[in-house]
Design an enzyme around this catalytic site. Structure first.
Site, PDB file in Angstrom:
ATOM      1  N   ALA A  72      46.662  34.779  34.652  1.00  0.00           N
ATOM      2  CA  ALA A  72      45.774  35.941  34.609  1.00  0.00           C
ATOM      3  C   ALA A  72      46.061  36.923  35.743  1.00  0.00           C
ATOM      4  O   ALA A  72      45.887  38.133  35.575  1.00  0.00           O
ATOM      5  CB  ALA A  72      44.314  35.496  34.657  1.00  0.00           C
ATOM      6  N   CYS A 326      40.633  31.291  44.806  1.00  0.00           N
ATOM      7  CA  CYS A 326      41.678  32.260  45.130  1.00  0.00           C
ATOM      8  C   CYS A 326      41.482  32.884  46.504  1.00  0.00           C
ATOM      9  O   CYS A 326      42.370  33.569  46.998  1.00  0.00           O
ATOM     10  CB  CYS A 326      41.717  33.350  44.057  1.00  0.00           C
TER      11      CYS A 326
END
Length: 389
Positions: A72, A326
């Protein structure tokens, strides 16, 4: 790790055994390059195209509109950098939200450095989007809007259909990062009128290292590729295709299409049971984000007076997170929670729980007990330290 409890399904999901079974032949005997013009290549190419159909079917796209990527993050970069640069002659204004994933916000920093005007809108205190504010922010030179379908930290859902209507009326390209939403709630690129949508396999019980970008064909969305060298994926993403990963992604999407409705109901019930159990043990725990308009398995809770990182160290084999995976290496409060108006103290006191397909009622009961015990122990330690100071 049989006794371990995994409640971090927003960071990644375990590979579904049925997905692994579908992948294995393409890791062994069917190893051909799908671009090769011989039997081995044809077998791989057929598998890739079947997977493309399976991904497309889950989001109501055509197979020709699915471009496979490495994940993504790559899809977001291709969508945002590629579209903005291709549309620069029409305008240089972009609109998005402060609560977007770093894989959206960081490409916007790059575009700002190239002379684009990026407007990042606030959200309401429950994480919802003010459509009136968005509409007032659109200008004649606005060429791109990006809104994530479901927030990766608080699970709040965006009103994509309404935003899609606003953008379609003005001829503005709408992109959505749908990595967290895919397979958990319905994602329909036709109904929402999005032009670009980013997906990831490992968020939907598929393998890591593979994703996809939906690129609308009618009307065609112009994109400048980021990677050059062979013209694969309709010239938008050069490089040898990851056949086993793509096959796994397709299988994960097929399973999601078949089981999503019943799974969402079961996971939502587990989430609500978990929240109830936590509040019984920690009555002053605070839910971050809208209580209803969120993903079925999503919970983000702040525990006043205790740091989330400290709770993690007391949970042993219960896996949760104190921030997005992340950005977990950055010691700073969550930008998403700060956007909701939380103080640094309450943002640092937050934990993100992601309940998923393989969680059980027993997991929920045990995890809630562990969290409650950890908070109680840390608060007692804090009181002891304060009294001895």
């Amino acid at each position: 790790m049989s006794s371990a409890i995994y409640l971090d399904n927003h960071a990644t999901t375990p590979l579904d055994p049925r997905v692994l079974e579908a992948m294995l032949p393409y890791l062994t005997e069917h190893f051909g390059n799908p671009s090769s013009n011989h039997l081995f290549g044809w077998v791989a190419r057929e598998a890739v195209e079947k997977a493309r159909e399976e991904v497309a079917a889950l989001v109501n796209a055509t197979p020709e509109e699915i471009i496979f990527t490495g994940g993504a993050t790559e899809s977001n970069n291709l969508a945002l950098l590629g579209a903005a640069r291709a549309l620069a002659d029409r305008g240089r204004h972009i609109v998005s939200y402060v609560t977007e994933h770093k894989a959206v916000l960081d490409p916007f920093k790059v575009l700002a450095g190239e002379g684009f005007d990026v407007t990042l809108l606030p959200v309401e205190r429950d994480g919802l989007h003010d459509l009136g504010l968005l509409e007032r922010s659109l200008r004649p030179d606005t060429v791109l809007v990006s809104v994530m379908a479901a927030n990766n930290e608080i699970g709040v859902l965006a009103p994509l259909e309404e935003i899609g209507a606003l953008c379609a009326e003005r001829g503005i390209v709408l992109h959505t990062d749908a990595a967290q939403a895919l397979g958990k709630i319905p994602v329909d690129v036709r109904r929402t009128r999005v032009a670009l949508a980013s997906f990831s396999a490992h968020k939907v019980y598929g393998p890591r290292g593979v994703g996809a970008l939906f690129v609308r064909r009618r009307p065609r969305v112009p994109l400048q590729p980021l990677v050059h060298g062979g013209g694969h994926e309709r010239g938008l993403r050069s490089g040898t295709l990851n056949t086993p990963g793509i096959v796994g992604f397709g299988a994960a999407c097929r399973i999601a299409a078949e089981e999503m409705a019943s799974e969402a109901q079961r996971v939502r019930a587990l989430r609500d049971r978990f929240l109830q159990a936590i509040l019984q043990r920690v009555p002053d725990a605070v839910l971050n984000g809208h209580p209803e308009r969120r993903l079925p398995g999503s919970l983000n809770l702040s525990f006043p007076g205790v740091e989330g990182e400290s709770i993690l160290t007391h949970l042993g084999d219960v896996a949760v997170s104190s921030s997005s995976a992340c950005t977990s290496s950055l010691r700073q409060p969550s930008h998403v929670l700060k956007a909701l108006g939380l103080s640094d103290e309450m943002a640092y006191a937050a934990l993100r729980f992601g309940i998923g397909r393989f969680n059980t009622e027993d997991d929920i009961v045990r995890a809630a007990e562990r969290v409650g015990n950890a908070v109680s122990a840390l608060r007692e330690l804090g009181r002891a330290s304060a009294s001895s100071a």
